[in-house]
Write a protein that holds these residues in place. Structure first.
Motif, PDB file in Angstrom:
ATOM      1  N   ILE A 179       0.483  -1.232  -0.359  1.00  0.00           N
ATOM      2  CA  ILE A 179       0.120   0.324   0.210  1.00  0.00           C
ATOM      3  C   ILE A 179       0.923   1.202   0.162  1.00  0.00           C
ATOM      4  N   GLU A 180       1.723   1.012   1.012  1.00  0.00           N
ATOM      5  CA  GLU A 180       3.016   2.153   0.913  1.00  0.00           C
ATOM      6  C   GLU A 180       3.171   2.833  -0.674  1.00  0.00           C
ATOM      7  N   LYS A 181       3.975   1.243  -1.290  1.00  0.00           N
ATOM      8  CA  LYS A 181       4.407   1.868  -2.262  1.00  0.00           C
ATOM      9  C   LYS A 181       3.568   1.886  -4.075  1.00  0.00           C
ATOM     10  N   ASP A 182       1.785   2.060  -3.128  1.00  0.00           N
ATOM     11  CA  ASP A 182       1.237   1.864  -4.651  1.00  0.00           C
ATOM     12  C   ASP A 182       0.009   1.452  -4.396  1.00  0.00           C
ATOM     13  N   SER A 183      -0.675   2.714  -3.899  1.00  0.00           N
ATOM     14  CA  SER A 183      -2.212   3.247  -2.994  1.00  0.00           C
ATOM     15  C   SER A 183      -3.140   3.502  -3.639  1.00  0.00           C
ATOM     16  N   ALA A 184      -2.808   3.493  -5.193  1.00  0.00           N
ATOM     17  CA  ALA A 184      -3.683   3.673  -6.290  1.00  0.00           C
ATOM     18  C   ALA A 184      -4.943   2.449  -6.072  1.00  0.00           C
ATOM     19  N   PRO A 185      -5.085   0.652  -6.338  1.00  0.00           N
ATOM     20  CA  PRO A 185      -5.702   0.244  -6.164  1.00  0.00           C
ATOM     21  C   PRO A 185      -6.710   0.683  -5.284  1.00  0.00           C
ATOM     22  N   LEU A 186      -6.074   0.415  -3.680  1.00  0.00           N
ATOM     23  CA  LEU A 186      -7.294   0.795  -3.065  1.00  0.00           C
ATOM     24  C   LEU A 186      -8.103   1.397  -3.195  1.00  0.00           C
ATOM     25  N   ARG A 187      -7.718   3.098  -3.364  1.00  0.00           N
ATOM     26  CA  ARG A 187      -8.105   4.393  -3.089  1.00  0.00           C
ATOM     27  C   ARG A 187      -9.516   3.807  -4.550  1.00  0.00           C
ATOM     28  N   ALA A 188      -9.019   3.281  -4.926  1.00  0.00           N
ATOM     29  CA  ALA A 188     -10.415   2.883  -6.481  1.00  0.00           C
ATOM     30  C   ALA A 188     -11.130   2.714  -5.873  1.00  0.00           C
ATOM     31  N   ALA A 189     -10.753   1.639  -5.043  1.00  0.00           N
ATOM     32  CA  ALA A 189     -11.720   0.626  -4.440  1.00  0.00           C
ATOM     33  C   ALA A 189     -12.718   0.622  -3.722  1.00  0.00           C
ATOM     34  N   MET A 190     -12.364   2.591  -3.541  1.00  0.00           N
ATOM     35  CA  MET A 190     -13.053   3.376  -2.146  1.00  0.00           C
ATOM     36  C   MET A 190     -13.907   4.184  -2.959  1.00  0.00           C
ATOM     37  N   ALA A 191     -13.288   4.351  -4.157  1.00  0.00           N
ATOM     38  CA  ALA A 191     -14.138   5.379  -4.945  1.00  0.00           C
ATOM     39  C   ALA A 191     -15.650   5.314  -4.082  1.00  0.00           C
ATOM     40  N   SER A 192     -16.221   3.951  -3.770  1.00  0.00           N
ATOM     41  CA  SER A 192     -17.807   4.360  -3.720  1.00  0.00           C
ATOM     42  C   SER A 192     -18.363   6.110  -2.486  1.00  0.00           C
ATOM     43  N   ALA A 193     -17.403   5.763  -1.954  1.00  0.00           N
ATOM     44  CA  ALA A 193     -17.521   6.330  -0.604  1.00  0.00           C
ATOM     45  C   ALA A 193     -16.896   7.393  -1.115  1.00  0.00           C
ATOM     46  N   LEU A 194     -17.298   8.464  -2.001  1.00  0.00           N
ATOM     47  CA  LEU A 194     -16.771  10.063  -2.076  1.00  0.00           C
ATOM     48  C   LEU A 194     -15.731  11.238  -1.210  1.00  0.00           C
ATOM     49  N   ASP A 195     -16.992  11.032  -0.460  1.00  0.00           N
ATOM     50  CA  ASP A 195     -17.066  11.867   0.664  1.00  0.00           C
ATOM     51  C   ASP A 195     -15.530  11.700   1.685  1.00  0.00           C
ATOM     52  N   ILE A 196     -14.814  10.347   1.652  1.00  0.00           N
ATOM     53  CA  ILE A 196     -13.559   9.996   1.906  1.00  0.00           C
ATOM     54  C   ILE A 196     -12.374  10.883   1.074  1.00  0.00           C
ATOM     55  N   ALA A 197     -13.035  10.884   0.188  1.00  0.00           N
ATOM     56  CA  ALA A 197     -12.063  12.013  -1.017  1.00  0.00           C
ATOM     57  C   ALA A 197     -12.428  13.072  -1.035  1.00  0.00           C
ATOM     58  N   LEU A 198     -13.521  13.270  -1.170  1.00  0.00           N
ATOM     59  CA  LEU A 198     -13.445  15.129  -0.455  1.00  0.00           C
ATOM     60  C   LEU A 198     -13.309  15.240   0.951  1.00  0.00           C
ATOM     61  N   SER A 199     -13.225  14.704   1.659  1.00  0.00           N
ATOM     62  CA  SER A 199     -12.877  15.372   3.100  1.00  0.00           C
ATOM     63  C   SER A 199     -11.364  15.276   3.465  1.00  0.00           C
ATOM     64  N   GLY A 200     -11.075  13.615   2.819  1.00  0.00           N
ATOM     65  CA  GLY A 200     -10.064  13.278   3.386  1.00  0.00           C
ATOM     66  C   GLY A 200     -10.499  12.389   4.691  1.00  0.00           C
ATOM     67  N   ARG A 201      -9.274  11.566   5.033  1.00  0.00           N
ATOM     68  CA  ARG A 201      -9.187  10.581   6.422  1.00  0.00           C
ATOM     69  C   ARG A 201      -7.878  10.873   7.347  1.00  0.00           C
ATOM     70  N   MET A 202      -7.879  10.855   8.457  1.00  0.00           N
ATOM     71  CA  MET A 202      -7.118  10.775   9.225  1.00  0.00           C
ATOM     72  C   MET A 202      -6.781   9.484   9.771  1.00  0.00           C
ATOM     73  N   ALA A 203      -5.768   8.446   9.587  1.00  0.00           N
ATOM     74  CA  ALA A 203      -5.695   7.100  10.119  1.00  0.00           C
ATOM     75  C   ALA A 203      -4.984   7.894  11.500  1.00  0.00           C
ATOM     76  N   THR A 204      -4.586   6.543  12.268  1.00  0.00           N
ATOM     77  CA  THR A 204      -3.833   6.779  13.752  1.00  0.00           C
ATOM     78  C   THR A 204      -3.661   4.858  14.152  1.00  0.00           C
ATOM     79  N   SER A 205      -4.010   4.230  13.306  1.00  0.00           N
ATOM     80  CA  SER A 205      -3.592   2.491  13.251  1.00  0.00           C
ATOM     81  C   SER A 205      -4.202   2.154  12.282  1.00  0.00           C
ATOM     82  N   GLY A 206      -3.669   0.556  13.034  1.00  0.00           N
ATOM     83  CA  GLY A 206      -3.937  -0.471  11.689  1.00  0.00           C
ATOM     84  C   GLY A 206      -3.696  -0.289  10.429  1.00  0.00           C
ATOM     85  N   LEU A 207      -3.944  -0.710   9.078  1.00  0.00           N
ATOM     86  CA  LEU A 207      -4.004  -0.510   7.641  1.00  0.00           C
ATOM     87  C   LEU A 207      -4.515   0.655   7.022  1.00  0.00           C
TER      88      LEU A 207
END
Length: 375
Positions: free
Chosen positions: A144-172
């Motif tokens: 994921i650190e090398k290439d997150s594009a496939p994961l982000r493409a899978a998440m595209a259905s939740a567009l509000d995350i792409a718009l507003s962003g997300r701060m992660a603090t643990s896990g993957l």
């Protein structure tokens, strides 16, 4: 014609008497700007209203799930994905993403509210199933650190995350830089609030009151019929709403989507910010007002025009017309003063000739946005 990286939205909307956003004291949110008290609507309130609207669901699909109740969320995800993956795979993926074991019993007091996408969990489920017993979160983390594009493409259905962003603090769970900056809306003029004294009448007590004998009434034994008495602050005003959308970052957040997809989203963002109304006290004030003026610019930088109202607009047969003129005039000053290379157009209810190019319908301006500001 070179592409511009930012889409700036400038909206003027006049709200009838209402209380659209309240603080912890149940009072209207306010701010001091230019030395004067303005009524305020927080950016969080506007973004949530957009995310929960029927228009959003129709054009973007279901929004992310925002919660810190991980035990309940795990049950919801198992139910949503049960036809695609075994429960143990779903739970394993969820633990990988969150970085927390024993989610069903996890106390929520030390967990921040975070947005979750069903398809993000599904993507991890696919990886677990493909790797079988060799599935290792550390290996996947490196991928994921090398290439997150496939994961982000899978998440595209939740567009509000792409718009507003997300701060992660643990896990993957991945950090995502937000692409849409939304300002707190403020009135273009000072506002002195009014107080509404209201009652909730108990029908049965009132009926009993009417049946009381005159003699009992004179002795003060009758009730007035009010089961609840309270006060509520309210006001009316012209609000300036502003947002800026970073097109290249949005494309990246969508897994490398084409610019045309980002512009389609920008069109819908314009419609939302010009039409949504926060839900507070809607049933008692019905403040369902739409934007009277909307201006959009394609620019190399994000630009706010809030300082058009640093000196409060003066009432001239109302506040709306002078607010529109103040916004146009300040845009001309900024545009020329900084030599900005922009493509600009506006929608004004009723139409109005002159600079900038002005359409007489919001859909016409939306179409202009979707074409990237090109004729």
């Amino acid at each position: 014609m070179t592409d511009k990286n930012f889409v700036n939205f400038h909206i003027l909307i006049s709200h009838s008497p209402s209380c659209l956003n309240r603080d912890d004291m149940n009072m209207q949110k306010t701010a001091i700007f230019g030395g004067h008290r303005r009524v305020r609507i927080s950016s969080q309130s506007l973004k949530r209203t957009m995310r929960k609207s029927e228009y959003y669901a129709r054009h973007f699909g279901q929004p992310s799930i925002r919660t810190r109740e991980l035990g309940k969320l795990q049950q919801k995800l198992v139910e949503a994905l049960k036809d695609r993956y075994p429960e143990d795979v779903i739970v394993r993926a969820f633990v990988w993403i969150s970085g927390k074991e024993g989610l069903a019993e996890k106390s929520v007091s030390d967990i921040a509210v975070a947005p979750w996408a069903v398809e993000e969990v599904a993507w991890f489920c696919d990886k677990i199933q493909s790797a079988g017993e060799a599935a290792d979160p550390k290996i996947l983390q490196k991928q994921i650190e090398k290439d997150s594009a496939p994961l982000r493409a899978a998440m595209a259905s939740a567009l509000d995350i792409a718009l507003s962003g997300r701060m992660a603090t643990s896990g993957l769970m991945t950090n995502i830089d937000g692409t849409m900056a939304v300002a707190h809306s403020i009135t273009t003029h000072p506002v002195d609030s009014d107080i509404d004294w209201f009652t909730a009448v108990d029908d049965l007590v009132e009926e009993e009151k009417k049946q009381r004998l005159v003699g009992e009434t004179e002795k003060g034994k009758s009730e007035q019929g009010s089961a609840h008495l309270n006060t509520q602050e309210f006001s009316a005003g012209v609000f300036y709403r502003h947002a800026s959308l970073n097109i290249p970052q949005l494309q990246k957040n969508l897994g490398g989507a084409p610019r045309e997809k980002a512009l389609e989203i920008a069109r819908h963002v314009l419609h939302l910010i010009a039409t949504v109304v926060p839900t507070a006290k809607n049933q008692s004030t019905a403040p369902f007002n739409l934007a009277d003026f909307a201006m959009v610019s394609f620019s190399d930088i994000p630009v706010s025009l809030a300082n058009a109202f640093e000196k409060p607009v003066e009432e001239k047969g109302g506040y709306l017309a002078p607010s529109i003129e103040a916004l146009k005039n300040y845009w001309r000053q900024v545009h020329r003063g900084y030599g900005l290379d922009e493509r600009v157009a506006a929608f004004q209810l009723g139409g109005s000739a002159g600079e900038p190019k002005t359409f007489d319908s919001l859909p016409a301006l939306e179409e202009w946005v979707e074409k990237g500001g090109e004729e």
